[in-house]
Design an enzyme around this catalytic site. Structure first.
Site, PDB file in Angstrom:
ATOM      1  N   GLY A  74      -1.996 -53.723  15.197  1.00  0.00           N
ATOM      2  CA  GLY A  74      -0.884 -52.154  14.544  1.00  0.00           C
ATOM      3  C   GLY A  74      -1.867 -51.834  14.064  1.00  0.00           C
ATOM      4  N   PRO A  75      -1.956 -50.286  13.560  1.00  0.00           N
ATOM      5  CA  PRO A  75      -2.712 -49.144  13.107  1.00  0.00           C
ATOM      6  C   PRO A  75      -2.692 -49.805  11.994  1.00  0.00           C
ATOM      7  CG  PRO A  75      -0.288 -48.479  13.615  1.00  0.00           C
ATOM      8  CD  PRO A  75      -0.087 -50.179  13.872  1.00  0.00           C
ATOM      9  N   PRO A  76      -4.459 -49.009  11.123  1.00  0.00           N
ATOM     10  CA  PRO A  76      -5.004 -49.497  10.886  1.00  0.00           C
ATOM     11  C   PRO A  76      -4.024 -49.448   8.770  1.00  0.00           C
ATOM     12  CG  PRO A  76      -6.398 -48.185  11.229  1.00  0.00           C
ATOM     13  CD  PRO A  76      -4.895 -47.894  11.858  1.00  0.00           C
ATOM     14  N   GLY A  77      -3.651 -49.770   7.819  1.00  0.00           N
ATOM     15  CA  GLY A  77      -3.333 -50.071   6.037  1.00  0.00           C
ATOM     16  C   GLY A  77      -1.970 -50.261   6.977  1.00  0.00           C
ATOM     17  N   VAL A  78      -1.635 -51.185   7.519  1.00  0.00           N
ATOM     18  CA  VAL A  78       0.085 -51.258   7.311  1.00  0.00           C
ATOM     19  C   VAL A  78       0.373 -52.974   7.319  1.00  0.00           C
ATOM     20  CG1 VAL A  78       0.392 -49.818   9.852  1.00  0.00           C
ATOM     21  CG2 VAL A  78      -0.706 -52.176  10.235  1.00  0.00           C
ATOM     22  N   GLY A  79      -1.430 -53.769   6.939  1.00  0.00           N
ATOM     23  CA  GLY A  79      -0.975 -54.901   6.000  1.00  0.00           C
ATOM     24  C   GLY A  79      -1.175 -56.474   6.658  1.00  0.00           C
ATOM     25  N   LYS A  80      -2.445 -55.896   8.002  1.00  0.00           N
ATOM     26  CA  LYS A  80      -2.240 -57.099   9.157  1.00  0.00           C
ATOM     27  C   LYS A  80      -3.033 -58.227   7.678  1.00  0.00           C
ATOM     28  CE  LYS A  80      -4.960 -54.605  11.982  1.00  0.00           C
ATOM     29  NZ  LYS A  80      -4.130 -52.981  11.131  1.00  0.00           N
ATOM     30  N   THR A  81      -4.596 -57.678   7.617  1.00  0.00           N
ATOM     31  CA  THR A  81      -5.690 -58.531   6.755  1.00  0.00           C
ATOM     32  C   THR A  81      -4.823 -58.566   5.400  1.00  0.00           C
ATOM     33  OG1 THR A  81      -7.144 -56.293   6.976  1.00  0.00           O
ATOM     34  CG2 THR A  81      -7.097 -58.200   5.540  1.00  0.00           C
ATOM     35  N   SER A 110       2.416 -40.183  29.509  1.00  0.00           N
ATOM     36  CA  SER A 110       3.591 -40.154  28.850  1.00  0.00           C
ATOM     37  C   SER A 110       3.683 -38.522  28.346  1.00  0.00           C
ATOM     38  CB  SER A 110       3.355 -40.886  27.226  1.00  0.00           C
ATOM     39  OG  SER A 110       2.768 -40.642  26.673  1.00  0.00           O
ATOM     40  N   LYS A 170       5.971 -43.727  18.556  1.00  0.00           N
ATOM     41  CA  LYS A 170       6.255 -42.353  18.920  1.00  0.00           C
ATOM     42  C   LYS A 170       7.391 -42.050  17.807  1.00  0.00           C
ATOM     43  CE  LYS A 170       4.432 -42.099  23.090  1.00  0.00           C
ATOM     44  NZ  LYS A 170       5.027 -42.272  24.338  1.00  0.00           N
TER      45      LYS A 170
END
Ligand code: ADP
EC number: 3.4.21.53
Length: 852
Positions: A375-382, A743, A786
């Site tokens: 996912g994009p950065p800063g979405v809480g993966k870590t 797209s 999107k």
């Protein structure tokens, strides 16, 4: 002094005034001449004179020559040395000067100064006269004794020096050949003496006095030399010592010197290390290697570079958690609560993580797939990774893989290399100290490749549950069991993850957040965390939800919440300053009360503003608590908004349309601009486009050309052949970012249709979809991201391929309610939805008429 008696110096001598160094009779000195009088002396006496007489000058010590020849002469030292100028060297750099080499002949004393300019000349009396002493019988005996004593010291001193040096051997010969009376002067100039001491010797006109004064100097030098030799002694033995170490040990010699003690200490360390190795719980194979290494270590001299290398290796082996692990405390209910408490939203991710943990609970030794959060950065993966470690009660270690392009980073360097070290996996295990941590392999999509091998291939071995129980790091060179480690990977996109690696992992998509989710995350997690970090309390600062929304929409444009978190941090910092200032000024009178009478009205009408720190009048006052962060305060702290809703402005001309793009950083809205000009039918594309995008543009043009008649689209000269005498330029702004993917097809068609029809595209519409040559609209990926991006940008109508309809289910209901979706299966439907009043097949009578 037979030779000395022959010397008769002239009674008038030109004087060379020196300040540095003292020339004693019988010695030679190099002196630099640069003052006017001395220069004059050299020029007119030494350089012009031709007789031997003219090369004899009087050197007066301890008297500096004035820098200008107009200055008066300083008082001259009374006693000087008559000297023979042996050499004169002139130079112009860095300033004009001469270097004189002079040899001292005998002492003289100034009787009378005859002239001062251009250089001083004096009438002198020669002092060193041999006859004088030999005539004085009384002192001769005493002098004989003194000179004998002096001679002995001198010989002792010279013998302490290294006789193999030719100069020393020569000096030894001179001692015997020179008259004794000349020795004090000569030796004083050879041994280490200060200028002051030399001056005293020069002034000692009486020979007896001279002997007496020189003896202590000689003794001092002898003592100094003795001391020096003592300290040097051990050093001379250095080579022997290194060799001696081994025999010493072998015969178990009982050491008694300090070096031996040190050695013994090291030896003790080695013994300790061996003990540690034997008691550690390392694998049998590792133990065997270690014992072999320690055997080698014992025989190795410490000075060998390999000694340190082997020792470091053994220390690492002892430190590694071969058998040490934490006990899992896994309880699914507690895990669910913990995950929910730590993270808002991300339901899909949390659900999958709980499933994973549940299976672990039921079947302990799970050889499950590796979870990979994408996912994009800063979405809480870590942060989810960290929570998993917490729920399991395991240690957590993050391994950043971004930019790693050397497989030894993962698998270590062989020990044969200088500076070799273990790879990140083994290093991580050493850091956490247990063999079952949670390892977060961050950014696996950013692994590089280089000549040093492919790190992804090394990772394969690490992640494969069939292989990783015997993972062999090059540095360790023995297998280490990684099967207890829980690996979790994160990535921004799966596109760049090597396929073999991707195959080992289970991908869990973590999409970006909606505005509502972001507000909740901010208020539940980010703000409390920031307040705590800045030492603030909710009684001191209040951030209402509208403000958070403002930050989200006007100061950040991101899929995750990292920027939002940073902005909240900035606000907290600003408030912390105010609060600290307020505490400081609490005792001062409140100016707001004084001002209230004069400015009452404003205070009433802008009530909220007076409380916020935006009110500049209040800035200097202790702010009222809590400080309310409103829009004005935001502007003060964060500056003017970075993103405005500029969409409608940009769509005020024909030839502009809004597309939706997916990037690893989340969804983005993308403007497509087109213009036409006279030309030869060329299509220019700018904005760093990939090949697929270029193809879409050609497809779009072809489709429009073939349908130009149907839509009554004409070029500037009224022809249905749109490229006839016309060039088209298509531009995708944000030119620094490479864009690719199919797209944008529908957007390009819409944009060109707007250009050729002269009609404006609706300002609140965005679209995405791939096109075919026949005008069909094909489905594309990343619909959720999107749509979120379009929603963030304030757009209302979204055109998506009909076959993507099912993807809308993933989108939160409240967002869906804000938007109108148009499902399109062909380009006609897209154009109809993109233009106000549709884009029907209508003749545009006025324009056609004028052309006819
Ligand atoms: P990533 O690894 O995806 O780049 P991080 O895990 O570093 O992002 O998250 C950035 C910050 O955002 C962290 O402080 C994290 O706690 C916070 N955060 C992200 N998502 C959530 C969420 N759903 N709930 C609470 N905090 C979150």
């Amino acid at each position: 002094m037979a030779a000395g008696s022959a010397i008769q110096i002239p009674s008038r001598l030109p004087l060379l005034l020196t300040h540095e160094g003292v020339l004693l009779p019988g010695s030679t000195m190099r002196t630099s001449v640069d003052s006017p009088r001395n220069m004059q002396l050299v020029r007119s006496r030494l350089l012009k004179g031709t007789s031997l007489r003219s090369t004899i000058i009087g050197v007066i010590p301890n008297t500096s020559d004035p820098t200008s020849d107009c200055d008066d002469l300083p008082s001259l030292h009374r006693i000087g040395t008559a000297a023979l100028a042996v050499q004169v060297v002139g130079s112009n750099w860095p300033k004009p000067h001469y270097t004189l080499l002079v040899t001292g002949l005998c002492r003289f004393q100034i009787l009378q100064l005859l002239k001062e300019k251009p250089y001083p000349v004096a009438e002198v009396e020669q002092l060193d006269r041999l006859e004088q002493f030999t005539n004085q019988h009384k002192s001769e005996e005493e002098l004989g004794e003194l000179s004998e004593q002096f001679y002995k010291y001198a010989v002792q001193l010279v013998e302490m020096l290294d006789m193999s040096v030719p100069a020393v051997a020569k000096l030894r010969r001179l001692l015997d050949n020179l008259p004794r009376e000349a020795l004090p002067d000569i030796l004083t100039s050879i041994i280490r003496t200060s200028n002051q001491e030399k001056l005293q010797i020069l002034d000692a006109v009486r020979l007896e006095e001279r002997f007496k004064m020189t003896i202590p100097l000689l003794v001092r030098q002898i003592e100094g030399l003795k001391l020096l030799q003592k300290t040097r002694k051990p050093k001379q033995d250095d080579d022997k010592r290194v060799v001696a170490i081994r025999p010493n040990r072998r015969i178990n010699h009982i050491p008694n010197t300090t070096e031996d003690e040190e050695e013994e200490e090291d030896h003790d360390d080695v013994v300790m290390l061996e003990k540690k190795i034997r008691t550690s719980s390392m694998s049998e194979q590792a133990l065997k290697v270690c014992l072999k290494e320690i055997k080698r270590l014992k025989k190795m001299p410490q000075s060998m570079p390999e000694y340190a290398l082997t020792r470091n290796y053994l220390e690492l082996m002892v430190e590694l958690p071969w058998n040490k692990s934490t006990k899992d405390r896994l309880e699914i209910r507690a895990a669910r609560i913990l995950l929910d408490n730590d993270h808002y939203a991300m339901e899909k991710l949390k659900k999958r993580v709980l499933e994973y943990l549940a299976v672990r609970q039921l079947k302990n030794n799970l050889k499950g797939p590796i979870l990979c959060f994408v996912g994009p950065p800063g979405v809480g993966k870590t942060s989810v990774g960290r929570s998993i470690a917490k729920t399991l009660g395991r240690e957590f270690h993050r391994i950043a893989l971004g930019g790693v392009c050397d497989q030894s980073d993962i698998r270590g360097h062989r020990r044969t290399y200088v500076g070799s070290m273990p790879g990140r996996i083994i290093n991580g295990l050493k850091t956490v100290g247990v063999n079952n941590p949670v390892f977060l392999l961050d950014e696996v999509d950013k692994l590089g490749k280089s000549l040093q091998g492919d790190p992804a291939a090394a990772l394969l071995e690490v992640l494969d549950p069939e292989q990783n129980h015997s993972f062999t790091d090059h540095y360790l060179n023995v297998a280490f069991d990684l099967s207890q480690v829980l690996f979790i990977a994160t990535a921004n996109t799966t596109a760049t993850i090597p396929p073999a690696l991707l195959d080992r992992m289970e991908i869990i998509q973590v999409p970006g957040y909606t505005q509502e989710e972001k507000i909740e995350i901010a208020h539940r997690h980010l703000i409390p965390k920031q307040l705590e970090q800045h030492g603030l309390t909710p009684q001191q600062i209040q951030i209402p939800q509208v403000t958070t929304l403002d930050i989200i929409t006007r100061y950040t444009r991101e899929a995750g919440v990292r920027s939002l978190d940073r902005k909240l941090g900035a606000i907290c910092r600003a408030v912390a300053v105010k609060v600290a200032e307020g505490q400081h000024k609490e005792t001062k009178p409140d100016r707001a009360e004084v001002g209230e009478g004069e400015d009452c009205k404003e205070h009433v009408t802008e009530d909220a503003k007076t409380e916020s720190i935006s009110d500049t009048a209040d800035l200097a006052l202790p702010p009222e608590m809590p400080i309310l962060i409103d829009f004005h305060a935001l502007k003060d702290i964060l500056g003017p908004p970075m993103y405005e809703m500029e969409v409608s402005e940009r769509l005020s001309q024909p030839g502009v349309a809004i597309g939706l793009a997916w990037t690893p950083l989340g969804g983005e809205i993308m403007f497509v601009e087109a213009s036409r000009m006279d030309g030869e039918g060329q299509l220019t594309l700018t904005g760093q486009l990939g090949d697929v995008m270029k193809e879409s543009a050609h497809l779009a043009i072809s489709w429009l050309r073939s349908n130009a008649k149907r839509y009554q689209l004409t070029n500037a000269s009224g022809s249905f052949d749109l490229l006839d005498n016309t060039d088209i330029h298509l531009h995708f702004p944000a030119g620094a970012v490479t864009k690719d993917g199919p797209s944008a097809g529908v957007t390009i068609v819409t944009c060109l249709a707007s250009l050729f029809s002269g009609r404006l595209v609706c300002s609140d519409v965005a679209m995405t979809g791939e096109i075919t040559l026949r005008g069909l609209v094909l489905p594309v990926g990343g619909i959720k991201d999107k749509v979120l991006a379009a929603h963030r940008a304030g757009l209302k109508r979204i055109i998506i391929p009909r076959r993507n309809e099912k993807d809308l289910e993933e989108i939160a209901v409240n967002i869906r309610q804000d938007l109108t979706f148009v499902m399109a299966s062909c380009l006609d439907e897209v154009l109809n939805a993109a233009f106000d009043g549709g884009f029907a097949v209508k003749p545009r009578v006025e324009r056609l008429n004028s052309k006819l």
